[in-house]
Design an enzyme around this catalytic site. Structure first.
Site, mmCIF file in Angstrom:
data_model
loop_
_atom_site.group_PDB
_atom_site.id
_atom_site.type_symbol
_atom_site.label_atom_id
_atom_site.label_comp_id
_atom_site.label_asym_id
_atom_site.label_seq_id
_atom_site.Cartn_x
_atom_site.Cartn_y
_atom_site.Cartn_z
ATOM 1 N N ARG A 56 0.837 -1.207 0.000
ATOM 2 C CA ARG A 56 0.000 0.000 0.000
ATOM 3 C C ARG A 56 0.878 1.265 0.000
ATOM 4 N NH1 ARG A 56 -1.968 0.361 6.362
ATOM 5 N NH2 ARG A 56 -0.258 1.738 6.969
ATOM 6 N N ASP A 107 5.978 -7.528 1.915
ATOM 7 C CA ASP A 107 5.217 -6.848 2.973
ATOM 8 C C ASP A 107 4.915 -7.854 4.073
ATOM 9 O OD1 ASP A 107 3.406 -4.995 4.433
ATOM 10 O OD2 ASP A 107 3.503 -3.846 2.569
ATOM 11 N N ASN A 136 11.570 0.667 1.229
ATOM 12 C CA ASN A 136 10.472 1.602 1.501
ATOM 13 C C ASN A 136 9.745 1.333 2.817
ATOM 14 O OD1 ASN A 136 7.958 3.349 0.776
ATOM 15 N ND2 ASN A 136 7.170 1.267 1.013
ATOM 16 N N ALA A 137 9.690 0.059 3.248
ATOM 17 C CA ALA A 137 8.900 -0.271 4.453
ATOM 18 C C ALA A 137 9.347 0.619 5.613
ATOM 19 C CB ALA A 137 9.071 -1.742 4.814
ATOM 20 N N ASN A 183 11.565 16.558 14.504
ATOM 21 C CA ASN A 183 10.144 16.808 14.761
ATOM 22 C C ASN A 183 9.819 16.367 16.182
ATOM 23 O OD1 ASN A 183 7.576 17.601 14.153
ATOM 24 N ND2 ASN A 183 7.060 15.777 12.952
ATOM 25 N N TYR A 230 11.812 8.129 15.061
ATOM 26 C CA TYR A 230 11.648 8.145 13.600
ATOM 27 C C TYR A 230 12.765 8.971 12.949
ATOM 28 C CZ TYR A 230 9.041 8.681 9.161
ATOM 29 O OH TYR A 230 8.639 8.669 7.844
HETATM 30 P P1 NAD Z 1 2.311 3.083 4.987
HETATM 31 O O1 NAD Z 1 2.147 2.819 6.439
HETATM 32 O O2 NAD Z 1 1.100 3.445 4.189
HETATM 33 O O3 NAD Z 1 3.007 1.829 4.280
HETATM 34 C C1 NAD Z 1 4.150 1.184 4.831
HETATM 35 C C2 NAD Z 1 4.162 -0.248 4.371
HETATM 36 O O4 NAD Z 1 5.298 -0.895 4.993
HETATM 37 C C3 NAD Z 1 2.914 -1.015 4.826
HETATM 38 O O5 NAD Z 1 2.374 -1.768 3.745
HETATM 39 C C4 NAD Z 1 3.435 -1.915 5.931
HETATM 40 O O6 NAD Z 1 2.713 -3.126 6.089
HETATM 41 C C5 NAD Z 1 4.877 -2.167 5.486
HETATM 42 N N1 NAD Z 1 5.698 -2.600 6.602
HETATM 43 C C6 NAD Z 1 5.748 -2.057 7.852
HETATM 44 N N2 NAD Z 1 6.535 -2.799 8.644
HETATM 45 C C7 NAD Z 1 6.991 -3.822 7.889
HETATM 46 C C8 NAD Z 1 7.822 -4.946 8.165
HETATM 47 N N3 NAD Z 1 8.334 -5.159 9.385
HETATM 48 N N4 NAD Z 1 8.089 -5.814 7.158
HETATM 49 C C9 NAD Z 1 7.566 -5.632 5.914
HETATM 50 N N5 NAD Z 1 6.762 -4.594 5.607
HETATM 51 C C10 NAD Z 1 6.474 -3.699 6.578
HETATM 52 O O7 NAD Z 1 3.428 4.203 4.886
HETATM 53 P P2 NAD Z 1 3.781 5.204 3.678
HETATM 54 O O8 NAD Z 1 3.240 6.521 4.002
HETATM 55 O O9 NAD Z 1 3.481 4.593 2.357
HETATM 56 O O10 NAD Z 1 5.369 5.299 3.888
HETATM 57 C C11 NAD Z 1 6.300 4.563 3.125
HETATM 58 C C12 NAD Z 1 7.696 5.027 3.483
HETATM 59 O O11 NAD Z 1 7.805 6.431 3.244
HETATM 60 C C13 NAD Z 1 8.047 4.821 4.960
HETATM 61 O O12 NAD Z 1 9.403 4.449 5.049
HETATM 62 C C14 NAD Z 1 7.821 6.198 5.567
HETATM 63 O O13 NAD Z 1 8.590 6.384 6.709
HETATM 64 C C15 NAD Z 1 8.274 7.081 4.418
HETATM 65 N N6 NAD Z 1 7.723 8.441 4.474
HETATM 66 C C16 NAD Z 1 6.378 8.688 4.337
HETATM 67 C C17 NAD Z 1 5.922 10.003 4.370
HETATM 68 C C18 NAD Z 1 4.462 10.347 4.187
HETATM 69 O O14 NAD Z 1 4.135 11.542 4.195
HETATM 70 N N7 NAD Z 1 3.577 9.406 3.989
HETATM 71 C C19 NAD Z 1 6.806 11.059 4.578
HETATM 72 C C20 NAD Z 1 8.145 10.773 4.738
HETATM 73 C C21 NAD Z 1 8.608 9.463 4.661
#
Ligand code: NAD
Length: 445
Positions: free
Chosen positions: A215, A236, A286-287, A345, A351
């Site tokens: 996702r 995932d 990415n996770a 933050n 984080y």
């Molecule tokens: P999200 O929570 O929607 O998706 C993260 C995915 O990682 C999920 O499908 C989850 O099941 C998977 N995941 C979590 N732990 C896991 C594990 N132990 N093993 C395998 N898979 C695992 O998050 P997102 O918003 O899509 O974020 C994706 C990345 O981008 C992350 O690293 C997040 O820190 C980074 N990020 C997001 C934002 C934002 O604004 N959304 C901003 C900065 C950085």
């Protein structure tokens, strides 16, 4: 999650109302057409300082695209590229000023400004290096002036040997894929591997791993890589197996339900990849998770669990892959950091630590990776519309969106496109870069 303010500002009634009230009116950004991704179109004006090194080359490769090279004397809307590499003194900086002072009004909505300069350490003399460093401040300020119509400004610095590697970053910065990348500095260095590739489908025949692919941003990354021709191994947690399988079936990829923090996960992942291919093109880490709490109230679990997902497992997986030659000669490693790791933050000490360390991973590994023909880069997303940010309280969420020069949050695809560029074979000279995908958020900038 939809951005009601952005939608209103772009409705017929909203446009009148917002302009009468003097409210900011963010523009809906133009993004890649999935059927015609990487297609360059429109007019571009190329300017150059005296003694500029790269403008001729840029002109000749852009002539091979569907972009039209614009004539400075003709009045028309156009993107602007300026080669400032010849500027060596304070006086000569007026050449840059004159060009943009005359031309900046000709930018279309969602226009592009690209300035090309020398990495200061690659300049012939320290004085010239200092003057070239001035381009950072120029580009960051100009980006703030032009952001209101969806336009961006970015700087490409050329290191020694990097002249061979400028085509991919220029094409990417001109493309709709770079819509939310703003006020960033990319450095092109000596390519670490051959750069041959198809511009429309750069990942044809390649296999890449995306963690957290069920996702959000991870799913968007998998979609962009598949669009560009790749077979994606999507990883995932087992709890997300159903969504992961559905996504991978749709994209012609391979699902690997695996908690990356579980015992032996790095070896399981590596062996899965080896069974599919003898040459893995890349891995996108990415996770990631958040576990926000003020430090005094944070639990051991919130710190340790997050650190294992965002950092420990990333390092273990890299180590397992690099024990083999799977990634050698053209492989790509991409980390996903965050602007929290740059700005810090409150409530995110855990984080921000993990995401800052992802940046550290890029900085400390770029040289050793290059020696094996591998590039390592990272994105640092700002406010991106996902389930993660939908959980932020309403007012903070609105603030997060409006704090960027483009006046809005990004979409998962914006992060995915930058990653698609990093992993394209033509980007073999882009190594050790950390790019914010934040529309020029003021946080930590
Ligand atoms: P999200 O929570 O929607 O998706 C993260 C995915 O990682 C999920 O499908 C989850 O099941 C998977 N995941 C979590 N732990 C896991 C594990 N132990 N093993 C395998 N898979 C695992 O998050 P997102 O918003 O899509 O974020 C994706 C990345 O981008 C992350 O690293 C997040 O820190 C980074 N990020 C997001 C934002 C934002 O604004 N959304 C901003 C900065 C950085």
């Amino acid at each position: 999650m939809s951005d009601t303010y952005l939608e209103l500002a772009n409705s017929a009634l909203g446009k009148k109302l917002f302009s009468a009230m003097g409210l900011p009116e963010p523009v809906v950004l133009v993004r890649e057409d999935s059927q015609q991704a990487h297609n360059l179109s429109g007019q571009v004006l190329i300017g150059a300082s005296l003694g500029a090194l790269f403008a001729d080359k840029v002109g000749s490769f852009l002539e091979g695209t569907s972009m039209q090279i614009s004539d400075p004397l003709v009045k028309e809307k156009r993107h602007l590229i300026y080669d400032a590499s010849g500027i060596a003194t304070a006086e000569q900086s007026a050449e840059l000023y004159n060009f943009f002072q005359q031309q900046v009004k000709s930018l279309p909505a969602c226009g592009r400004v690209i300035v090309i300069g020398l990495k200061p350490s690659a300049a012939a003399k320290p004085e010239q290096g200092a003057v070239q460093r001035g381009l950072h401040g120029f580009i960051k300020s100009l980006a703030k002036e032009i952001g209101r119509n969806g336009s961006t400004a970015n700087l490409l610095l050329v290191d020694k040997g990097g002249d061979a590697a400028i085509e991919a970053p220029i094409r990417f910065l001109l493309s709709a894929g770079s819509a939310f990348m703003n006020a960033q500095i990319l450095t092109a260095s000596t390519p670490v591997a051959p750069m041959a590739g198809d511009w429309q489908h750069p990942l044809q025949g390649k296999t890449l791993v995306v963690t957290g692919a069920a996702r959000g941003i991870g799913l968007a990354i998998a979609e962009v890589l598949a669009r560009d021709g790749a077979t994606v191994i999507g990883v995932d947690v087992p709890q997300a197996e159903e969504e992961l399988k559905a996504a991978m079936t749709r994209l012609g990829g391979l699902p690997l339900p695996l908690d990356i923090t579980s015992a032996g996960a790095a070896t399981i992942l590596r062996d899965f990849c080896s069974a599919q291919t003898s040459s893995l093109h890349g891995i996108i880490h990415n996770a990631g998770v958040t576990r926000d709490k003020m430090l005094s109230r944070m639990t051991d679990h919130q710190w340790n669990m997050l650190m294992q997902v965002n950092l420990g497992s990333v390092q273990r997986i890299n180590a397992a892959l690099l024990e083999t030659e799977l990634l050698d000669n053209g492989g790509k490693i991409v980390g996903v950091a965050s602007i929290s790791g740059i700005a810090g933050n409150a409530g995110q000490t855990n984080y921000a630590f993990s995401k800052s360390a992802v940046i550290g991973m890029v900085e400390t590994s770029a040289e050793s990776c290059a020696a094996r023909g591998i590039t390592i880069n990272a994105v640092a997303p700002g406010f991106i519309e996902t389930q993660m940010t939908a959980a932020i309280p309403f007012f903070t969420r609105q603030m997060g969106r409006r704090l960027s020069s483009l006046g809005q949050g990004g979409l998962p695809i914006d992060v995915a496109e930058v990653i698609g560029f990093f992993v394209s074979p033509q980007a073999a000279g882009i190594n050790g870069n950390v790019v914010r995908v934040c529309g020029q958020s003021i946080l930590g900038a």
